[in-house]
Design an enzyme around this catalytic site. Structure first.
Site, PDB file in Angstrom:
ATOM      1  N   ARG A 172      71.622  22.130 -42.303  1.00  0.00           N
ATOM      2  CA  ARG A 172      70.350  21.862 -41.616  1.00  0.00           C
ATOM      3  C   ARG A 172      69.255  22.665 -42.308  1.00  0.00           C
ATOM      4  NH1 ARG A 172      69.435  19.091 -37.149  1.00  0.00           N
ATOM      5  NH2 ARG A 172      71.664  18.693 -37.113  1.00  0.00           N
ATOM      6  N   LYS A 231      70.742  15.051 -43.465  1.00  0.00           N
ATOM      7  CA  LYS A 231      70.974  13.674 -42.998  1.00  0.00           C
ATOM      8  C   LYS A 231      71.845  12.967 -44.051  1.00  0.00           C
ATOM      9  CE  LYS A 231      66.862  13.567 -40.081  1.00  0.00           C
ATOM     10  NZ  LYS A 231      65.851  14.567 -40.457  1.00  0.00           N
ATOM     11  N   TYR A 255      67.018  39.898 -46.169  1.00  0.00           N
ATOM     12  CA  TYR A 255      65.604  39.496 -46.188  1.00  0.00           C
ATOM     13  C   TYR A 255      65.152  39.256 -47.619  1.00  0.00           C
ATOM     14  CZ  TYR A 255      63.294  39.415 -41.688  1.00  0.00           C
ATOM     15  OH  TYR A 255      62.851  39.032 -40.456  1.00  0.00           O
ATOM     16  N   ASP A 297      57.931  11.224 -46.821  1.00  0.00           N
ATOM     17  CA  ASP A 297      58.945  11.968 -46.069  1.00  0.00           C
ATOM     18  C   ASP A 297      60.239  11.156 -46.170  1.00  0.00           C
ATOM     19  OD1 ASP A 297      60.652  12.970 -44.167  1.00  0.00           O
ATOM     20  OD2 ASP A 297      59.123  13.222 -42.613  1.00  0.00           O
ATOM     21  N   THR A 351      64.569  16.547 -45.227  1.00  0.00           N
ATOM     22  CA  THR A 351      65.570  17.453 -44.675  1.00  0.00           C
ATOM     23  C   THR A 351      66.776  17.382 -45.605  1.00  0.00           C
ATOM     24  OG1 THR A 351      66.359  15.669 -43.268  1.00  0.00           O
ATOM     25  CG2 THR A 351      64.873  17.284 -42.255  1.00  0.00           C
ATOM     26  N   GLU A 369      61.676  37.726 -48.418  1.00  0.00           N
ATOM     27  CA  GLU A 369      60.333  37.137 -48.388  1.00  0.00           C
ATOM     28  C   GLU A 369      59.764  37.064 -49.797  1.00  0.00           C
ATOM     29  OE1 GLU A 369      57.958  39.179 -45.498  1.00  0.00           O
ATOM     30  OE2 GLU A 369      59.137  38.399 -43.841  1.00  0.00           O
TER      31      GLU A 369
HETATM   32  N1  DSN Z   1      65.336  13.944 -35.235  1.00  0.00           N
HETATM   33  C1  DSN Z   1      65.330  13.193 -36.455  1.00  0.00           C
HETATM   34  C2  DSN Z   1      65.895  11.830 -36.275  1.00  0.00           C
HETATM   35  O1  DSN Z   1      66.792  11.684 -35.462  1.00  0.00           O
HETATM   36  O2  DSN Z   1      65.497  10.901 -36.947  1.00  0.00           O
HETATM   37  C3  DSN Z   1      64.000  13.150 -37.084  1.00  0.00           C
HETATM   38  O3  DSN Z   1      63.526  14.419 -37.227  1.00  0.00           O
END
Ligand code: DSN
Length: 432
Positions: A229, A223, A49, A194, A220, A51
């Protein structure tokens, strides 16, 4: 300690590994993270933990965790050229939620790209918190699928939103962050970029960066960036120099607030508890990898692969939205082949090719069975596939779309997919 395997869970994970190895993963938001990232994600760091933030924790024992989090932050600052970074959001939607929580009051007017035109749920979609807690207005693309900057400007001038989300999940063209910032700032709105989908391309310098234009950037990490993730929030505000705009926006009279501290407070304690330290370490490892020449080559190849696929599809008579791509994805209207998006997704899955059904701009079909599919190249590029493989794959996809009811042809393509995948193994040492 209990040392008994839940065999079913391990067997299912093994099967999923084989599925990932033997199939063509073409969901534009997916990728294969490195074995070193996987090791950290499965490490003892999950036990702790923490925090708070480095040097300011609510639990003891964070000597090494603090160092890990600081390394992740320093890599991200160097790669993206920002002064402030938060690596704790659990994933992309919580990162975006933190931005609203930091900069808006419930009921404020916010603006984002309509989900059915390539935006995201958290950009103000009606059933999402962003469309329920805030007064959401949505922009679309033009009829050809391109961002319509004039229409966006006109909407901003008329509606005067407090915050504007830009960035997309199904948009294949360069996003002009500089122009969008001029539009937002001309009406004193916050611009949030974003870049979840294109972060790896931005990091490698093959897509223009929103840094220096957007007030806040979210992404994120799993990707095109190819990490675990997770998510990050980036900004460049001077933490010692509060801005009046921020104070006005959040309705506080004392001039002592700034975007970085508002973001940090929104993530913790505003929305989250303890950070996922195993993910933070995975992000650090991924960002270490991003700084290599190989990563830049990978990012360039992602785009070459997507452009090759787009050209092949168009030569086969499919309608590629916007007539091509500048990034990692392609949006295709499959209806000219007398098939729907759902049917296409299903038939391709039977052949071992994973894509997702997707609405196309001004789609006349339901979002549950839209006219299109979205196809991406990041995962295939990570495997080492290049233009020659894209030509083979586009031919396989077209064959399936034209024969989606023919089990024999689907089986034949499935065998060809397996043969191709065998030449491009994804992991050497990972067995689950
Ligand atoms: N789920 C993602 C996508 O496939 O683009 C976006 O959050």
């Amino acid at each position: 300690m209990i040392n008994k395997l839940d065999k079913i869970i391990f067997e299912l994970t093994q099967k999923e590994l084989i599925r990932q190895q033997d199939g063509l993963e073409m969901i534009a938001s997916e990728n294969y993270t490195s074995e070193n990232v996987l090791k950290l994600m499965g490490s003892i760091l999950t036990n702790k933990y923490s925090e708070g933030y480095p040097g300011k924790r609510y639990y003891g024992g964070n000597e090494y965790i603090d160092q890990i989090e600081n390394i992740a932050k320093n890599y991200a600052k160097k790669i993206f050229g920002v002064t402030h970074i938060n690596v704790q959001p659990y994933s992309g939607s919580p990162a975006n939620q933190a931005v609203y929580f930091a900069l808006c009051q419930p009921g404020d007017k916010v603006m984002g790209m309509n989900l059915l035109f390539g935006g995201h749920l958290t950009h103000g979609w009606k059933v999402n918190f962003s469309g329920k807690f805030y007064e959401s207005i949505q922009y679309t693309t033009d009829k050809d699928g391109f961002l319509d900057y004039d229409a966006i400007e006109s909407m901003v001038k008329t509606e005067k939103p407090k915050l504007i989300f830009v960035g997309a999940t199904a948009y294949s063209r360069i996003i002009d962050f500089e122009k969008l910032a001029q539009i937002a700032h001309s009406e004193n709105a916050f611009l949030v970029a974003d870049i979840a989908h294109i972060a790896g391309l931005v990091a490698a310098g093959v897509h223009p960066s929103p840094v220096g234009h957007a007030d806040v950037i979210t992404t994120t990490t799993h990707k095109t960036l190819r990490g675990p993730r997770g998510a990050m929030i980036l900004c460049s505000g001077d933490e010692s120099n509060p801005t009046k705009k921020v104070d006005d926006a959040i309705g506080w009279s004392e001039s002592k607030h700034n975007i970085p501290s508002l973001i940090d407070r929104a993530v913790f304690p505003g929305l989250q508890g303890g950070p996922h330290n195993h993910t933070t370490a995975g992000i650090a490892q991924a960002l270490y990898e991003v700084q290599s020449d190989e990563f830049v080559e990978y990012a360039k190849q992602i785009i070459k692969n997507a452009q090759t696929l787009a050209n092949e599809f168009m030569n086969s008579g499919l309608k590629v939205i916007t007539g091509g791509t500048d990034n990692h994805l392609i949006l295709i209207d499959v209806t000219p082949f007398d098939i729907t998006g759902s049917q296409a997704e299903h038939a391709l899955e039977l052949a071992g090719i994973t894509v997702n059904k997707n609405a196309v701009p001004f789609d006349t079909r339901s979002p549950f069975d839209p006219s299109g599919i979205r196809i991406g190249t990041p995962a295939l590029t990570t495997r080492g596939m290049k233009e020659n493989e894209m030509i083979l794959i586009s031919e396989m996809i077209v064959r399936i779309l034209k024969n989606h009811n023919n089990a024999e042809i689907i089986e034949k393509v499935k065998n060809e997919v397996k043969e191709l995948c065998d030449k491009f193994p994804i992991y050497k040492d990972i067995i689950y």
